[in-house]
Design an enzyme around this catalytic site. Structure first.
Site, PDB file in Angstrom:
ATOM      1  N   LYS A 137      40.862  25.760  47.771  1.00 46.63           N
ATOM      2  CA  LYS A 137      40.307  24.476  48.206  1.00 46.63           C
ATOM      3  C   LYS A 137      39.062  24.618  49.061  1.00 46.63           C
ATOM      4  CE  LYS A 137      44.365  23.578  51.087  1.00 46.63           C
ATOM      5  NZ  LYS A 137      44.299  24.384  52.300  1.00 46.63           N
ATOM      6  N   LYS A 144      41.112  33.245  42.332  1.00 46.61           N
ATOM      7  CA  LYS A 144      42.146  32.196  42.460  1.00 46.61           C
ATOM      8  C   LYS A 144      41.517  30.832  42.771  1.00 46.61           C
ATOM      9  CE  LYS A 144      43.740  31.465  47.102  1.00 46.61           C
ATOM     10  NZ  LYS A 144      44.821  30.898  47.829  1.00 46.61           N
ATOM     11  N   LYS A 161      39.772  36.822  57.838  1.00 48.58           N
ATOM     12  CA  LYS A 161      39.244  35.674  58.581  1.00 48.58           C
ATOM     13  C   LYS A 161      38.272  36.113  59.669  1.00 48.58           C
ATOM     14  CE  LYS A 161      42.255  31.882  57.521  1.00 48.58           C
ATOM     15  NZ  LYS A 161      43.045  30.757  57.958  1.00 48.58           N
TER      16      LYS A 161
HETATM   17  P1  ATP Z   1      41.989  27.952  51.312  1.00 50.56           P
HETATM   18  O1  ATP Z   1      41.023  27.819  50.158  1.00 50.56           O
HETATM   19  O2  ATP Z   1      41.595  27.155  52.521  1.00 50.56           O
HETATM   20  O3  ATP Z   1      42.382  29.374  51.569  1.00 50.56           O
HETATM   21  P2  ATP Z   1      44.225  27.493  49.664  1.00 50.56           P
HETATM   22  O4  ATP Z   1      43.776  26.640  48.524  1.00 50.56           O
HETATM   23  O5  ATP Z   1      44.349  28.953  49.428  1.00 50.56           O
HETATM   24  O6  ATP Z   1      43.293  27.196  50.890  1.00 50.56           O
HETATM   25  P3  ATP Z   1      46.556  27.189  51.482  1.00 50.56           P
HETATM   26  O7  ATP Z   1      46.591  25.985  52.356  1.00 50.56           O
HETATM   27  O8  ATP Z   1      46.210  28.497  52.092  1.00 50.56           O
HETATM   28  O9  ATP Z   1      45.622  26.899  50.178  1.00 50.56           O
HETATM   29  O10 ATP Z   1      47.949  27.336  50.782  1.00 50.56           O
HETATM   30  C1  ATP Z   1      48.942  26.376  50.634  1.00 50.56           C
HETATM   31  C2  ATP Z   1      49.984  26.935  49.675  1.00 50.56           C
HETATM   32  O11 ATP Z   1      49.468  26.957  48.316  1.00 50.56           O
HETATM   33  C3  ATP Z   1      50.360  28.397  50.007  1.00 50.56           C
HETATM   34  O12 ATP Z   1      51.759  28.584  49.870  1.00 50.56           O
HETATM   35  C4  ATP Z   1      49.583  29.196  48.972  1.00 50.56           C
HETATM   36  O13 ATP Z   1      50.189  30.438  48.707  1.00 50.56           O
HETATM   37  C5  ATP Z   1      49.560  28.264  47.747  1.00 50.56           C
HETATM   38  N1  ATP Z   1      48.360  28.472  46.886  1.00 50.56           N
HETATM   39  C6  ATP Z   1      47.069  28.400  47.282  1.00 50.56           C
HETATM   40  N2  ATP Z   1      46.209  28.611  46.233  1.00 50.56           N
HETATM   41  C7  ATP Z   1      46.976  28.824  45.133  1.00 50.56           C
HETATM   42  C8  ATP Z   1      46.684  29.090  43.729  1.00 50.56           C
HETATM   43  N3  ATP Z   1      45.441  29.187  43.262  1.00 50.56           N
HETATM   44  N4  ATP Z   1      47.726  29.240  42.886  1.00 50.56           N
HETATM   45  C9  ATP Z   1      49.001  29.145  43.345  1.00 50.56           C
HETATM   46  N5  ATP Z   1      49.348  28.893  44.645  1.00 50.56           N
HETATM   47  C10 ATP Z   1      48.365  28.727  45.548  1.00 50.56           C
END
Ligand code: ATP
Ligand code: LTN
Length: 326
Positions: free
Chosen positions: A195, A192, A110
């Site tokens: 969002k 991965k 970050k």
């Molecule tokens: P960002 O893109 O802002 O990093 P993110 O999509 O990674 O967001 P988070 O809010 O960081 O989402 O995560 C919320 C939950 O969803 C966490 O427990 C994270 O481990 C899980 N998660 C996020 N992306 C995935 C994915 N592609 N597959 C499975 N689990 C996920």
């Protein structure tokens, strides 16, 4: 057993968040005493527009209710509503070595991404997360792989406090989702699903049927025509098979069989799009309904705060006494 987890009020939940985290939470609330919180204080570590943040916090609560968390079975609350989170985080700051925080992967990533805003909160983020977890004498923390390191640090902080001042905390454990821990991007199946990426790369949980069809049909697939699970050679189709399997409850083996006579990917993709549309329909409906019930949502949060506060206050009182605060 007591369970606690949190999610930041940023972006829109996608099927990766659901399969990797939220779906487990819905199952867990049936079995264990559970607390789920919207980590609004954590969201402040990157710059936020106050008007948008205000909306995003309520939106995240509505999303959690729409996927099936219910105030009858678990406690849903906002982190900043329980003042003890910030109070305990300050205390933990004084027993956490700076070097431990500087080696955290999320901090390193970050601070590279937000070069113009490397604030102290970005560094002490895991200390606040330790307070979130330890305040509630939590046994289990269900999170994705990316948060495991922070739970390890939480365990270190708890052990250090217990050793120096007397036992005040339980030592929590992480649990990871068995399958679905990592759903991949629709446009680049080696990355991965995330969002903060381009909306074409993910399926939002509350997306309209037309968009779901469009995005699935446009998902990147691999050479060849067969529907076979092989993440190395066919990462695109393998990711879609994983999604299909998790939403339908069918094994990947039986899906391969069902689609063995297909002469290309189009039929399989169409079937997956329809499966997603019908599986997500109840969530979409629930969200629409909740958007009109702000009074109810605020009441859920008021009750959540009350329940969480009771536990948080008792832990904080004990900690202060043990440390010599009067
Ligand atoms: P960002 O893109 O802002 O990093 P993110 O999509 O990674 O967001 P988070 O809010 O960081 O989402 O995560 C919320 C939950 O969803 C966490 O427990 C994270 O481990 C899980 N998660 C996020 N992306 C995935 C994915 N592609 N597959 C499975 N689990 C996920
Ligand atoms: N850092 C987590 C959100 C989070 C959390 C927590 C998760 C904040 N406090 C306590 C589990 C326990 C994230 O970004 N997914």
């Amino acid at each position: 057993m007591r369970v606690l987890s949190g999610i930041q009020p940023t972006g829109e939940m996608h099927i990766g968040n659901y399969l990797g985290a939220a779906k487990q939470w819905v199952e867990i609330q049936e079995k264990h005493e559970s607390l789920f919180m919207v980590a609004d204080l954590h969201a402040l570590t990157v710059s936020q527009n106050p008007k948008n943040l205000r909306k995003a916090i309520l939106n995240k609560v509505i999303e959690l209710l729409s996927v099936g968390l219910t105030p009858e079975k678990c406690t849903i609350f906002i982190q900043s509503h329980v003042k003890e989170h910030a109070e305990l985080a300050w205390i933990f700051n004084t027993i956490t070595p700076l070097a431990d925080l500087q080696r955290m992967t999320q901090y390193k990533e970050k601070s590279k991404k937000h070069k113009k805003n490397i604030n102290a909160g970005l560094l002490t983020y895991p200390v606040l997360m330790a307070a979130d977890i330890l305040l509630y004498q939590t046994d289990i923390v269900p999170v994705g792989k990316d948060q495991q390191q922070h739970v390890e640090l939480t365990r270190d902080i708890a052990r250090r406090f217990n050793l120096n001042f007397g036992t005040a905390f339980k030592i929590p454990k992480t649990i990871l989702a068995k399958s679905g821990a990592k759903i991949m991007s629709l446009q680049d199946p080696k990355k991965k699903m995330s969002k903060s990426d381009n909306p074409k790369t993910y399926i939002g949980l509350f997306e309209e049927p037309k968009m779901i069809r469009k995005k699935i049909m446009a998902a990147v697939t691999d050479r060849g025509k067969q529907i076979i699970y092989n993440p190395q050679k066919k990462p695109g189709i393998s990711n879609l098979l994983t999604i299909y399997s998790l939403f339908s409850g069918k094994t990947i083996k039986s899906l391969e069989k069902d689609f063995q006579h297909e002469k290309g990917y189009a039929g399989f993709k169409k079937s997956l799009a329809e499966l997603l549309i019908s599986s997500l329909e109840p969530l979409r409906r629930k969200r629409k309904e909740l958007l009109k019930r702000e009074v109810y949502v605020r009441e859920v949060l008021k009750q959540g705060k009350k329940k969480a506060e009771l536990i948080a206050k008792s832990t904080t009182q004990d900690v202060k006494e043990k440390m010599g605060l009067i």
